[in-house]
Enzyme design. Structure first.
Site, PDB file in Angstrom:
ATOM      1  N   HIS A  17      -3.261  -6.610  -9.985  1.00 29.29           N
ATOM      2  CA  HIS A  17      -2.274  -6.951  -8.952  1.00 29.29           C
ATOM      3  C   HIS A  17      -1.050  -7.608  -9.594  1.00 29.29           C
ATOM      4  CE1 HIS A  17      -6.013  -7.465  -6.221  1.00 29.29           C
ATOM      5  NE2 HIS A  17      -5.405  -6.369  -5.810  1.00 29.29           N
ATOM      6  N   LYS A  41     -13.018  -7.538   8.125  1.00 29.57           N
ATOM      7  CA  LYS A  41     -13.757  -7.684   6.872  1.00 29.57           C
ATOM      8  C   LYS A  41     -14.154  -9.148   6.745  1.00 29.57           C
ATOM      9  CE  LYS A  41     -11.176  -4.356   4.008  1.00 29.57           C
ATOM     10  NZ  LYS A  41     -10.381  -4.255   2.770  1.00 29.57           N
ATOM     11  N   ARG A  90      -4.324   3.324  -8.915  1.00 26.43           N
ATOM     12  CA  ARG A  90      -5.119   3.242 -10.143  1.00 26.43           C
ATOM     13  C   ARG A  90      -5.593   4.616 -10.608  1.00 26.43           C
ATOM     14  NH1 ARG A  90      -9.046  -1.100  -7.640  1.00 26.43           N
ATOM     15  NH2 ARG A  90      -8.660   0.449  -6.040  1.00 26.43           N
ATOM     16  N   SER A 128     -10.820  -6.113  -7.138  1.00 27.58           N
ATOM     17  CA  SER A 128     -11.345  -7.420  -6.722  1.00 27.58           C
ATOM     18  C   SER A 128     -12.859  -7.335  -6.536  1.00 27.58           C
ATOM     19  CB  SER A 128     -10.686  -7.853  -5.406  1.00 27.58           C
ATOM     20  OG  SER A 128      -9.300  -7.957  -5.564  1.00 27.58           O
TER      21      SER A 128
HETATM   22  O1  PNS Z   1      -5.805  -4.428  -0.805  1.00 26.75           O
HETATM   23  P1  PNS Z   1      -6.190  -3.570   0.341  1.00 26.75           P
HETATM   24  O2  PNS Z   1      -7.359  -4.151   1.083  1.00 26.75           O
HETATM   25  O3  PNS Z   1      -6.412  -2.119  -0.058  1.00 26.75           O
HETATM   26  O4  PNS Z   1      -4.917  -3.584   1.346  1.00 26.75           O
HETATM   27  C1  PNS Z   1      -4.941  -2.847   2.544  1.00 26.75           C
HETATM   28  C2  PNS Z   1      -3.757  -3.219   3.447  1.00 26.75           C
HETATM   29  C3  PNS Z   1      -3.701  -4.734   3.680  1.00 26.75           C
HETATM   30  C4  PNS Z   1      -2.471  -2.801   2.794  1.00 26.75           C
HETATM   31  C5  PNS Z   1      -3.952  -2.442   4.780  1.00 26.75           C
HETATM   32  O5  PNS Z   1      -5.238  -2.662   5.250  1.00 26.75           O
HETATM   33  C6  PNS Z   1      -2.970  -2.850   5.863  1.00 26.75           C
HETATM   34  O6  PNS Z   1      -1.801  -2.606   5.754  1.00 26.75           O
HETATM   35  N1  PNS Z   1      -3.471  -3.507   6.922  1.00 26.75           N
HETATM   36  C7  PNS Z   1      -2.670  -3.964   8.031  1.00 26.75           C
HETATM   37  C8  PNS Z   1      -2.959  -3.167   9.290  1.00 26.75           C
HETATM   38  C9  PNS Z   1      -2.133  -1.892   9.361  1.00 26.75           C
HETATM   39  O7  PNS Z   1      -0.918  -1.935   9.326  1.00 26.75           O
HETATM   40  N2  PNS Z   1      -2.815  -0.751   9.483  1.00 26.75           N
HETATM   41  C10 PNS Z   1      -2.152   0.541   9.558  1.00 26.75           C
HETATM   42  C11 PNS Z   1      -1.816   1.117   8.201  1.00 26.75           C
HETATM   43  S1  PNS Z   1      -3.262   1.458   7.260  1.00 26.75           S
END
Ligand code: PNS
Length: 172
Positions: A17, A41, A90, A128
């Site tokens: 990150h 989660k 990645r 993570s």
């Molecule tokens: O590090 P991660 O867990 O892969 O990040 C995921 C994240 C936070 C980018 C994604 O879950 C997110 O944007 N969540 C907010 C809700 C949202 O906007 N959902 C619609 C698009 S997926």
């Protein structure tokens, strides 16, 4: 003013990150790290702990700030005055999920674009979840996370162990 959001769970932040943060911060006037406050989660670290770890790890970067967010990412971007989302890629396994997310976000708000940074080779394996798994098994995570994060991860597992809470350990 080029302002971007780098969103994620960051449970916890890793060197992978931080590599994306440093590289994207170089080409943006301002980078906001958005830490998802997700109730669905069950993260190992609270959103406050994740924000603190990120603030500590990025304090040398003046135009980077860290904020928690809930709800839709595109709404957070609009509220923050950002029209760019940064994500790291990645491997091929990330691609489908990332493609779907960026496309959904574009449908929700066509003004917002996603840019991808391909992860440096040395972090291509890093996540993570892997960090937590190695730490849980008593492995050395010093190559994966900053020292302050490492201490917090080990402490968290020790704390959970002393509470005898097997369920929490299974949840990460
Ligand atoms: O590090 P991660 O867990 O892969 O990040 C995921 C994240 C936070 C980018 C994604 O879950 C997110 O944007 N969540 C907010 C809700 C949202 O906007 N959902 C619609 C698009 S997926």
């Amino acid at each position: 003013m080029k302002r971007a959001i780098y969103p994620g769970s960051f449970d916890p932040v890793t060197f992978g990150h931080l590599d994306v943060i440093e590289r994207s911060a170089k080409i943006m006037d301002e980078l906001i790290i958005g830490v998802l406050n997700n109730t669905a989660k069950s993260p190992l670290f609270s959103v406050e702990e994740r924000v603190t770890m990120l603030k500590e790890a990025t304090c040398h970067l003046p135009h980077v700030r860290v904020e928690a967010f809930g709800g839709l990412l595109v709404d957070f971007a609009v509220q923050s005055g950002a029209n760019t989302i940064v994500r790291g890629l990645r491997a091929v396994t990330d691609f489908e999920y990332e493609l779907q997310m960026s496309q959904i976000n574009t449908v929700l708000n066509p003004e917002i674009d996603t840019v991808f940074f391909t992860t440096r080779l040395q972090y291509a394996y890093l996540s993570s979840s892997i960090v937590k798994e190695v730490a849980l098994m008593g492995g050395d995570i010093s190559k994966f996370v900053p020292e302050s994060v490492m201490k917090r991860v080990y402490n968290k597992f020790k704390l959970k162990e002393s509470m005898g809470n097997e369920q929490d350990r299974a949840d990460y």
